[in-house]
Scaffold this motif. Sequence first.
Motif, PDB file in Angstrom:
ATOM      1  N   LEU A 221       0.785  -0.957  -0.006  1.00  0.00           N
ATOM      2  CA  LEU A 221       0.193   0.001  -0.531  1.00  0.00           C
ATOM      3  C   LEU A 221       0.826   1.041   0.364  1.00  0.00           C
ATOM      4  CD1 LEU A 221      -3.407   0.030   0.020  1.00  0.00           C
ATOM      5  CD2 LEU A 221      -2.129  -1.520   0.530  1.00  0.00           C
ATOM      6  N   ALA A 222       2.052   1.210   0.901  1.00  0.00           N
ATOM      7  CA  ALA A 222       3.191   2.700   0.537  1.00  0.00           C
ATOM      8  C   ALA A 222       3.691   2.248  -1.050  1.00  0.00           C
ATOM      9  CB  ALA A 222       4.041   2.013   1.833  1.00  0.00           C
ATOM     10  N   LEU A 223       3.769   1.554  -1.299  1.00  0.00           N
ATOM     11  CA  LEU A 223       4.793   1.537  -2.803  1.00  0.00           C
ATOM     12  C   LEU A 223       3.322   2.189  -3.996  1.00  0.00           C
ATOM     13  CD1 LEU A 223       6.081  -1.382  -3.118  1.00  0.00           C
ATOM     14  CD2 LEU A 223       7.303   0.456  -2.394  1.00  0.00           C
ATOM     15  N   MET A 224       1.604   1.744  -3.453  1.00  0.00           N
ATOM     16  CA  MET A 224       0.718   2.851  -4.040  1.00  0.00           C
ATOM     17  C   MET A 224       0.481   3.706  -3.455  1.00  0.00           C
ATOM     18  SD  MET A 224       0.549  -0.268  -6.085  1.00  0.00           S
ATOM     19  CE  MET A 224       2.018  -0.523  -5.800  1.00  0.00           C
ATOM     20  N   PHE A 225       0.971   4.462  -2.848  1.00  0.00           N
ATOM     21  CA  PHE A 225       0.498   5.694  -1.947  1.00  0.00           C
ATOM     22  C   PHE A 225       1.743   6.097  -3.006  1.00  0.00           C
ATOM     23  CE2 PHE A 225      -2.214   4.519   0.959  1.00  0.00           C
ATOM     24  CZ  PHE A 225      -3.179   5.720   1.127  1.00  0.00           C
ATOM     25  N   GLY A 226       2.861   6.059  -3.427  1.00  0.00           N
ATOM     26  CA  GLY A 226       4.195   6.810  -3.959  1.00  0.00           C
ATOM     27  C   GLY A 226       3.992   7.127  -4.861  1.00  0.00           C
ATOM     28  N   PHE A 227       3.042   6.288  -5.982  1.00  0.00           N
ATOM     29  CA  PHE A 227       2.217   7.542  -7.036  1.00  0.00           C
ATOM     30  C   PHE A 227       1.461   8.559  -6.938  1.00  0.00           C
ATOM     31  CE2 PHE A 227       3.950   3.064  -7.770  1.00  0.00           C
ATOM     32  CZ  PHE A 227       4.772   2.844  -9.186  1.00  0.00           C
ATOM     33  N   LEU A 228       0.566   8.436  -5.693  1.00  0.00           N
ATOM     34  CA  LEU A 228       0.697   9.969  -5.534  1.00  0.00           C
ATOM     35  C   LEU A 228       1.310  11.081  -5.502  1.00  0.00           C
ATOM     36  CD1 LEU A 228      -2.827   9.191  -3.208  1.00  0.00           C
ATOM     37  CD2 LEU A 228      -2.410   9.792  -5.600  1.00  0.00           C
ATOM     38  N   THR A 229       2.254  11.114  -4.857  1.00  0.00           N
ATOM     39  CA  THR A 229       3.584  12.042  -4.577  1.00  0.00           C
ATOM     40  C   THR A 229       4.106  12.018  -5.957  1.00  0.00           C
ATOM     41  OG1 THR A 229       3.763  10.866  -2.493  1.00  0.00           O
ATOM     42  CG2 THR A 229       5.953  12.309  -2.943  1.00  0.00           C
ATOM     43  N   ASP A 230       4.801  10.936  -6.631  1.00  0.00           N
ATOM     44  CA  ASP A 230       5.199  10.932  -7.686  1.00  0.00           C
ATOM     45  C   ASP A 230       4.437  10.390  -8.981  1.00  0.00           C
ATOM     46  OD1 ASP A 230       6.603  11.416 -10.453  1.00  0.00           O
ATOM     47  OD2 ASP A 230       8.427   9.533  -8.897  1.00  0.00           O
ATOM     48  N   PRO A 231       3.498  10.968  -9.878  1.00  0.00           N
ATOM     49  CA  PRO A 231       2.891  10.153 -10.515  1.00  0.00           C
ATOM     50  C   PRO A 231       3.473   9.644 -11.799  1.00  0.00           C
ATOM     51  CG  PRO A 231       1.573  11.872 -10.047  1.00  0.00           C
ATOM     52  CD  PRO A 231       2.974  11.887  -9.562  1.00  0.00           C
ATOM     53  N   ALA A 232       4.663  10.490 -12.196  1.00  0.00           N
ATOM     54  CA  ALA A 232       5.488   9.635 -13.190  1.00  0.00           C
ATOM     55  C   ALA A 232       6.137   8.653 -12.484  1.00  0.00           C
ATOM     56  CB  ALA A 232       6.387  11.359 -14.390  1.00  0.00           C
ATOM     57  N   ALA A 233       6.680   8.105 -11.544  1.00  0.00           N
ATOM     58  CA  ALA A 233       7.848   7.640 -11.671  1.00  0.00           C
ATOM     59  C   ALA A 233       7.677   6.191 -12.869  1.00  0.00           C
ATOM     60  CB  ALA A 233       7.308   7.141 -10.214  1.00  0.00           C
ATOM     61  N   PRO A 234       8.270   5.253 -12.907  1.00  0.00           N
ATOM     62  CA  PRO A 234       8.297   3.784 -13.492  1.00  0.00           C
ATOM     63  C   PRO A 234       7.996   2.933 -12.635  1.00  0.00           C
ATOM     64  CG  PRO A 234      10.953   4.622 -12.527  1.00  0.00           C
ATOM     65  CD  PRO A 234       9.831   5.851 -12.128  1.00  0.00           C
ATOM     66  N   ALA A 235       6.834   1.993 -13.127  1.00  0.00           N
ATOM     67  CA  ALA A 235       6.809   0.762 -12.598  1.00  0.00           C
ATOM     68  C   ALA A 235       7.683   0.190 -12.199  1.00  0.00           C
ATOM     69  CB  ALA A 235       5.952   0.166 -13.830  1.00  0.00           C
ATOM     70  N   LEU A 236       6.909  -0.566 -11.097  1.00  0.00           N
ATOM     71  CA  LEU A 236       7.869  -1.598  -9.794  1.00  0.00           C
ATOM     72  C   LEU A 236       7.954  -2.754 -10.790  1.00  0.00           C
ATOM     73  CD1 LEU A 236       6.347  -0.171  -6.729  1.00  0.00           C
ATOM     74  CD2 LEU A 236       8.189   1.007  -7.614  1.00  0.00           C
ATOM     75  N   PHE A 237       8.493  -3.347 -10.495  1.00  0.00           N
ATOM     76  CA  PHE A 237       8.872  -5.090 -10.201  1.00  0.00           C
ATOM     77  C   PHE A 237      10.374  -5.585 -10.217  1.00  0.00           C
ATOM     78  CE2 PHE A 237      11.947  -2.378 -13.330  1.00  0.00           C
ATOM     79  CZ  PHE A 237      13.546  -3.280 -13.707  1.00  0.00           C
ATOM     80  N   ASP A 238      10.219  -6.997  -9.519  1.00  0.00           N
ATOM     81  CA  ASP A 238      10.480  -7.708  -8.611  1.00  0.00           C
ATOM     82  C   ASP A 238      11.950  -8.557  -9.870  1.00  0.00           C
ATOM     83  OD1 ASP A 238      10.139  -7.283  -6.054  1.00  0.00           O
ATOM     84  OD2 ASP A 238       8.392  -8.763  -6.382  1.00  0.00           O
TER      85      ASP A 238
END
Length: 238
Positions: A221-238
């Motif tokens: 959930l914290a990772l998803m909220f991070g996209f509110l701070t930076d909407p243009a952030a690259p997609a996350l992947f493992d």
Amino acid sequence: MTGAANDPVPAPVPDPTARDGAPVEPAWDAVGARNPEWLPWVRELHSLAQAGLAYSQDPFDLERFEQLRALTYRIAARCADVTVPVAERIFGGEVGYQTPKVDVRGVLFEEDRILLVREKEDGCWSMPGGWADVGHSPAEVAVKEIREEAGLLAEPVRLLGVLDKRRHDHPPYPNDTYKIFIRCRIVGGAPGAGLETSDVGWFSRDALPPLSLKRNTPAQLALMFGFLTDPAAPALFD
């Protein structure tokens, strides 16, 4: 030393019974609490056996891989305190080369709040989503799950992440799983519970309800909220 070859094998705990009379699998959070290290080994052994059975041509090799798969079920039954037939049902559903399952979650924001649904199964909350459906793209699955679980019509916006469930703090689960997170926006409908959900709500990052950890974790959930701070952030992947 325990676990020697001549130690007696304890009788498995009687399996609970489903309404149709079929044995059901154990609660995986309890299984993991008893012996968390065995599950990845069993998954890997079973996948090797499945690959051998899918690609080998030699009849003797096929027999050996069948024996390896049967041994996997015996090990899983011993570790999970269930019968061998139950272990086979849990781990033996794959045909051919074994691959991870796919779970898709729809991510919806309203100002600084995220949409969560309350799961009937455990009474806890998650982003709407579920297993990927045959014949649907990941984006179509996200939209369908939002409609079915939250009553809202949505359209996909962008991919936020593809995460390996093993690398996150989920309870143990018998299958490897890839989790796909897709940001969506509301285009209609009204919030409402579905067949698998009992409530729908919007929550800020500092006031999250108890989460359904098999479906999503606080860190996710914290990772998803991070996209509110930076909407243009690259997609996350493992």
